[in-house]
Scaffold this active site. Structure first.
Site, PDB file in Angstrom:
ATOM      1  N   ASN A 150      -5.135  -0.007  21.405  1.00 18.75           N
ATOM      2  CA  ASN A 150      -5.564  -0.646  20.414  1.00 18.75           C
ATOM      3  C   ASN A 150      -6.998  -1.809  20.395  1.00 18.75           C
ATOM      4  O   ASN A 150      -7.980  -2.011  19.489  1.00 18.75           O
ATOM      5  CB  ASN A 150      -4.774  -1.390  19.224  1.00 18.75           C
ATOM      6  CG  ASN A 150      -4.083  -2.526  20.182  1.00 18.75           C
ATOM      7  OD1 ASN A 150      -3.202  -2.590  21.192  1.00 18.75           O
ATOM      8  ND2 ASN A 150      -3.450  -3.285  19.559  1.00 18.75           N
ATOM      9  N   THR A 228       7.229   0.946  21.449  1.00 18.81           N
ATOM     10  CA  THR A 228       8.633  -0.235  21.744  1.00 18.81           C
ATOM     11  C   THR A 228       9.231   1.144  22.135  1.00 18.81           C
ATOM     12  O   THR A 228      10.091   1.092  23.977  1.00 18.81           O
ATOM     13  CB  THR A 228       9.446  -0.313  20.551  1.00 18.81           C
ATOM     14  OG1 THR A 228       8.616  -2.130  20.519  1.00 18.81           O
ATOM     15  CG2 THR A 228      10.475  -0.719  20.825  1.00 18.81           C
ATOM     16  N   THR A 230       8.176   3.611  24.236  1.00 19.65           N
ATOM     17  CA  THR A 230       7.969   4.272  25.042  1.00 19.65           C
ATOM     18  C   THR A 230       8.208   3.035  26.108  1.00 19.65           C
ATOM     19  O   THR A 230       8.813   3.181  27.544  1.00 19.65           O
ATOM     20  CB  THR A 230       6.666   4.322  25.573  1.00 19.65           C
ATOM     21  OG1 THR A 230       5.383   4.764  23.916  1.00 19.65           O
ATOM     22  CG2 THR A 230       5.611   4.615  26.537  1.00 19.65           C
ATOM     23  N   GLU A 248       5.384  -5.650  27.144  1.00 24.09           N
ATOM     24  CA  GLU A 248       4.794  -5.842  26.022  1.00 24.09           C
ATOM     25  C   GLU A 248       4.873  -5.012  25.446  1.00 24.09           C
ATOM     26  O   GLU A 248       4.131  -3.719  24.995  1.00 24.09           O
ATOM     27  CB  GLU A 248       3.405  -6.336  26.520  1.00 24.09           C
ATOM     28  CG  GLU A 248       3.262  -7.624  27.116  1.00 24.09           C
ATOM     29  CD  GLU A 248       3.964  -8.475  26.510  1.00 24.09           C
ATOM     30  OE1 GLU A 248       3.648  -9.110  25.585  1.00 24.09           O
ATOM     31  OE2 GLU A 248       4.149  -9.511  27.406  1.00 24.09           O
ATOM     32  N   CYS A 282      -1.200  -5.713  17.772  1.00 23.92           N
ATOM     33  CA  CYS A 282      -0.339  -5.849  17.819  1.00 23.92           C
ATOM     34  C   CYS A 282       0.757  -6.979  17.080  1.00 23.92           C
ATOM     35  O   CYS A 282       2.501  -7.141  16.356  1.00 23.92           O
ATOM     36  CB  CYS A 282       0.903  -5.957  18.646  1.00 23.92           C
ATOM     37  SG  CYS A 282      -0.302  -6.598  19.683  1.00 23.92           S
ATOM     38  N   GLU A 461       3.684 -13.461  29.425  1.00 20.42           N
ATOM     39  CA  GLU A 461       2.351 -12.556  30.890  1.00 20.42           C
ATOM     40  C   GLU A 461       1.504 -14.244  29.771  1.00 20.42           C
ATOM     41  O   GLU A 461       2.182 -14.799  29.435  1.00 20.42           O
ATOM     42  CB  GLU A 461       1.542 -11.769  29.765  1.00 20.42           C
ATOM     43  CG  GLU A 461       2.764 -10.425  30.355  1.00 20.42           C
ATOM     44  CD  GLU A 461       2.368  -9.456  30.443  1.00 20.42           C
ATOM     45  OE1 GLU A 461       0.947  -8.474  29.681  1.00 20.42           O
ATOM     46  OE2 GLU A 461       1.943  -7.432  31.209  1.00 20.42           O
TER      47      GLU A 461
HETATM   48  P1  NAD Z   1       2.159   4.134  23.898  1.00 21.77           P
HETATM   49  O1  NAD Z   1       3.381   3.430  23.986  1.00 21.77           O
HETATM   50  O2  NAD Z   1       2.137   4.927  22.861  1.00 21.77           O
HETATM   51  O3  NAD Z   1       1.378   4.047  24.846  1.00 21.77           O
HETATM   52  C1  NAD Z   1       0.348   2.685  25.709  1.00 21.77           C
HETATM   53  C2  NAD Z   1       0.357   3.292  27.266  1.00 21.77           C
HETATM   54  O4  NAD Z   1       1.408   4.398  27.244  1.00 21.77           O
HETATM   55  C3  NAD Z   1      -0.785   4.552  26.999  1.00 21.77           C
HETATM   56  O5  NAD Z   1      -1.264   4.389  27.985  1.00 21.77           O
HETATM   57  C4  NAD Z   1       0.196   5.633  27.025  1.00 21.77           C
HETATM   58  O6  NAD Z   1      -0.740   6.619  28.073  1.00 21.77           O
HETATM   59  C5  NAD Z   1       1.336   4.982  27.788  1.00 21.77           C
HETATM   60  N1  NAD Z   1       2.269   6.383  27.883  1.00 21.77           N
HETATM   61  C6  NAD Z   1       3.251   6.885  27.126  1.00 21.77           C
HETATM   62  N2  NAD Z   1       4.462   7.425  27.640  1.00 21.77           N
HETATM   63  C7  NAD Z   1       4.249   6.844  28.965  1.00 21.77           C
HETATM   64  C8  NAD Z   1       5.724   7.429  29.878  1.00 21.77           C
HETATM   65  N3  NAD Z   1       6.758   8.264  29.734  1.00 21.77           N
HETATM   66  N4  NAD Z   1       5.044   6.712  31.124  1.00 21.77           N
HETATM   67  C9  NAD Z   1       4.304   6.286  31.233  1.00 21.77           C
HETATM   68  N5  NAD Z   1       2.953   5.370  30.454  1.00 21.77           N
HETATM   69  C10 NAD Z   1       3.352   6.522  29.084  1.00 21.77           C
HETATM   70  O7  NAD Z   1       1.531   2.481  22.562  1.00 21.77           O
HETATM   71  P2  NAD Z   1      -0.012   3.330  21.551  1.00 21.77           P
HETATM   72  O8  NAD Z   1       0.450   3.843  20.877  1.00 21.77           O
HETATM   73  O9  NAD Z   1      -0.975   3.418  23.193  1.00 21.77           O
HETATM   74  O10 NAD Z   1      -0.171   1.610  21.206  1.00 21.77           O
HETATM   75  C11 NAD Z   1       0.561   1.138  19.697  1.00 21.77           C
HETATM   76  C12 NAD Z   1       1.669   0.139  20.448  1.00 21.77           C
HETATM   77  O11 NAD Z   1       1.068  -0.821  20.857  1.00 21.77           O
HETATM   78  C13 NAD Z   1       2.094  -0.112  19.397  1.00 21.77           C
HETATM   79  O12 NAD Z   1       3.815   0.054  19.605  1.00 21.77           O
HETATM   80  C14 NAD Z   1       1.823  -1.881  19.498  1.00 21.77           C
HETATM   81  O13 NAD Z   1       2.195  -2.474  18.493  1.00 21.77           O
HETATM   82  C15 NAD Z   1       1.675  -2.101  20.740  1.00 21.77           C
HETATM   83  N6  NAD Z   1       0.950  -3.261  21.495  1.00 21.77           N
HETATM   84  C16 NAD Z   1       1.896  -3.970  21.711  1.00 21.77           C
HETATM   85  C17 NAD Z   1       1.187  -5.070  22.459  1.00 21.77           C
HETATM   86  C18 NAD Z   1       1.674  -6.892  22.786  1.00 21.77           C
HETATM   87  O14 NAD Z   1       1.147  -7.434  23.048  1.00 21.77           O
HETATM   88  N7  NAD Z   1       3.284  -7.036  22.398  1.00 21.77           N
HETATM   89  C19 NAD Z   1      -0.619  -5.272  22.117  1.00 21.77           C
HETATM   90  C20 NAD Z   1      -1.190  -4.065  21.778  1.00 21.77           C
HETATM   91  C21 NAD Z   1       0.012  -2.589  21.563  1.00 21.77           C
END
Ligand code: NAD
Length: 480
Positions: A150, A228, A230, A248, A282, A461
Site C-alpha cells: 500500500n 493480520t 499473514t 505491524e 492501514c 516500531e
Molecule cells: P499481506 O499480508 O498479504 O502481504 C504483506 C507481505 O507479506 C507481502 O510482501 C507478501 O508477499 C508477504 N507474505 C505473504 N504471505 C507470506 C508468508 N507466508 N510468509 C512471509 N511473507 C508473506 O498484506 P498486503 O495485502 O500486502 O497488505 C495489506 C495489509 O497490510 C492490510 O491488512 C493493512 O492493514 C496492512 N498494513 C499494516 C500497516 C501497519 O503499520 N500496521 C501498514 C500498512 C499495511
C-alpha cells in the site's frame, strides 16, 4: 518489457529458477514488467551474503554507516520523479500522492535513522555501593524485513533503515504487487556505496520467498508489515524458533466526531482520512462515528464532498482517487459492498466499479463509497476492507462511542474531533489503539513509537523502539 532483478551480494541478478512473475499496472489493467519468481534457493544465497557482510558492517564506525545511509537518502531525492512514477504505476495511487507522501517519507526514514544511530545510547545502573551494571546493545545479526503493497517504498525503508542503522544485515522482500521502487532502491544503494551483502532484496511470492525468509534458521529477527492473517502465520512459524518478531498488521479504525468539533476541519480531514490512497492505508478511518446532534449535518456535507472527488488516471494532477492495487483486491472490496447491502446497509455514494476512459479503461477503479444504517457488530464494521469504503453511524454518549470504537478485534489507530481538551484526553486514554490523533490525521513524528494493539500487531516500531528491536541487550554486572 522491464525485468526487475534481485539484489543479492551487491549484484542485480534473476532468480535461481529462471522463472518470472507478471507485474501489473493496476490503473491500466495490464502487465508492464516482470519480477523474479524467487524461492528458498535465492533466500539461501541472500542469507549467505548477509552473513558474510555482517562482521564488517556491524563493527563499522557508526559515523561511516550513517554517511552511507545519508547517501542513500540523497539518492532517493535525486531519483524522486522516477520513484514517484514507479510507485504510482505499481500501486495505482495518484502520482501526486506518491510525490507528497510516499517518496518524501521514504527519504525521511533513511535520514532519520542515519542520524538517530549517532545518538543511540545504553544505560548504566549503580546498585548501592555493591556493584555497577552497564548494558550493551549489539546488532541482532541477519534479519528479515517484509513489507506490503500500500505504501511500497515508504514501508520498505521504514523497516530497512533502522535495521541497517543498528548494524544488522538484511534480507528484504517487498510485496510482489509493488516491486518497482524496491528495484530502483537497490540501484540507489549500489551507487551510494552500500557494501555488498549488507542489504539483499529478493522479489517473489509471499508463500514462497517470504515463507523461506521466515523459516530460515539463520535469520534471527523478523520485521513484518501486512495483513493480520499473514501475521498469524508468520508468528506460528517464527515463535517456536525463538525469533525476535515485530508485526505491524491490519486496522479497522474509528474516526470519532463530537458535536463540539471544528466542523469544517473535521469534515475536510475525514474526507482525506477515509479515501486517501483509495482507502488503502492501514491508518484510514473506515468507521465514522458521529454524535447524534451533528449527524445529519455531517452526513450531508460528507456525501456532498465525497461525490466531488475525482476518480481517474493516477497521472492526472486533478485525480484524488486512483486505481485499487489489483483486480483481486477490487473484487474483494466490491464483495464487501455487496455484503454491506445484505447486512441492511444503505449505499449513499459510490458502491460500484468506475470505468475511466482512455488508457485506464481496463483499470481497477472503485468509486468512494459511503454506507449508512449498519450496526457495530456486522461484518462490514468488524472486518478490514482496505478500500475506499466507509460506514457512518450515530452515537449518543461518550461511553457509547468508546464502546463502539473498541468493539473490533483491531486496535491500530483512532481519530477524535473535539475542541474540548479534557474530553480529548479522557477519551484518548480509554481507546484501545496504538496511535490516537486528536483534531488531525496521519501526522507522524518519527521519534514516537508506532504500532497496534490487539490484532493490529505486536511490538512497536519507530524511533528508539526500532533501533532497540534490531539490537540485542546484555547486562554486565561488576562488583565494586
Ligand atoms: P499481506 O499480508 O498479504 O502481504 C504483506 C507481505 O507479506 C507481502 O510482501 C507478501 O508477499 C508477504 N507474505 C505473504 N504471505 C507470506 C508468508 N507466508 N510468509 C512471509 N511473507 C508473506 O498484506 P498486503 O495485502 O500486502 O497488505 C495489506 C495489509 O497490510 C492490510 O491488512 C493493512 O492493514 C496492512 N498494513 C499494516 C500497516 C501497519 O503499520 N500496521 C501498514 C500498512 C499495511
Amino acid at each position: 518489457m522491464v525485468r526487475i532483478l534481485n539484489y543479492i551480494n551487491g549484484e542485480l541478478i534473476p532468480a535461481v529458477s529462471g522463472e518470472w512473475l507478471d507485474n501489473y499496472n493496476p490503473a491500466e489493467g495490464r502487465v508492464y514488467s516482470q519480477i523474479p519468481d524467487s524461492n528458498e534457493k535465492d533466500i539461501e544465497e541472500a542469507v549467505t551474503s548477509a552473513k558474510k557482510a555482517f562482521p564488517s558492517w556491524s563493527t563499522m564506525p557508526m559515523s561511516e554507516r550513517s554517511d552511507i545511509l545519508l547517501k542513500i537518502a540523497e539518492g532517493i531525492d535525486r531519483e524522486f520523479e522516477a520513484l514517484a512514477k514507479a510507485e504510482s504505476d505499481d500501486n495505482g495511487k495518484p502520482l501526486k500522492l506518491a510525490k507528497t507522501i510516499d517518496i518524501p517519507r521514504a527519504s525521511a526514514n533513511m535520514r532519520f535513522f542515519a542520524t538517530a544511530i549517532l545518538h543511540f545510547e545504553s544505560q548504566a545502573h549503580q546498585t548501592d555501593q555493591l556493584a555497577v551494571n552497564y548494558t550493551t546493545r549489539t546488532p541482532l545479526g541477519v534479519v528479515g524485513c517484509i513489507s506490503p503493497w500500500n505504501l511500497p517504498l515508504y514501508l520498505f525503508t521504514w523497516k530497512i533503515a533502522p535495521a541497517l542503522a543498528a548494524g544488522c544485515t538484511v534480507v528484504a522482500k517487498p510485496s510482489e504487487l509493488t516491486p518497482m521502487t524496491a528495484y530502483l532502491f537497490s540501484k540507489i544503494c549500489k551507487e551510494a556505496g552500500l557494501p555488498a551483502g549488507v542489504l539483499n532484496i529478493v522479489h517473489g511470492l509471499g508463500s514462497k520467498a517470504g515463507q523461506a525468509i521466515i523459516e530460515h534458521p539463520e535469520i534471527v529477527g523478523i520485521s513484518f508489515t501486512g495483513g493480520t492473517t499473514t501475521g498469524k502465520r508468520i508468528a506460528a512459524t517464527a515463535a517456536p524458533m525463538f525469533k525476535k518478531l515485530s508485526l505491524e498488521l491490519g486496522g479497522k479504525n474509528p474516526n470519532i466526531i463530537f458535536a463540539d468539533c471544528d466542523f469544517e476541519q473535521a469534515v475536510s480531514t475525514s474526507i482525506y482520512s477515509s479515501f486517501s490512497n483509495q482507502g488503502e492505508i492501514c491508518l484510514c478511518g473506515s468507521r465514522i462515528l458521529v454524535e447524534r446532534s451533528v449527524y445529519d449535518r455531517f452526513v450531508e456535507e460528507f456525501i456532498k464532498r465525497t461525490k466531488k472527488l475525482s476518480v481517474g488516471d493516477p497521472a492526472d494532477e486533478e485525480t484524488r482517487v486512483g486505481a485499487l492495487v489489483s483486480e483481486e483486491h477490487m473484487n474483494k472490496v466490491l464483495s464487501y459492498i455487496e455484503l454491506a447491502k445484505a447486512e441492511g446497509g444503505k449505499v449513499m455514494s459510490g458502491g460500484e466499479r468506475v470505468v475511466v476512459r482512455g488508457r485506464c479503461e481496463m483499470g481497477y477503479f472503485v468509486a468512494p463509497t459511503i454506507i449508512l444504517g449498519l450496526n457495530q457488530q456486522c461484518r462490514t464494521n468488524q472486518e478490514e476492507i482496505f478500500g475506499p469504503v466507509v460506514t457512518i453511524m450515530p452515537f449518543d454518549t461518550e461511553e457509547e462511542v468508546i464502546e463502539f470504537a473498541n468493539s473490533t478485534a483491531f486496535g491500530l489507530s483512532a481519530t477524535i474531533w473535539t475542541e474540548n481538551l479534557k474530553k480529548a484526553h479522557r477519551v484518548s486514554h480509554q481507546l484501545k489503539s496504538g496511535i490516537i490523533w486528536v483534531n488531525c490525521w496521519l501526522l507522524r513524528d518519527l521519534r514516537t513509537p508506532f504500532g497496534g494493539m490487539k490484532q493490529s500487531g505486536v511490538g512497536r516500531e519507530g524511533g528508539w523502539e526500532a533501533l532497540r528491536f534490531f539490537t540485542e541487550q546484555k547486562n554486565i554486572c561488576i562488583k565494586l
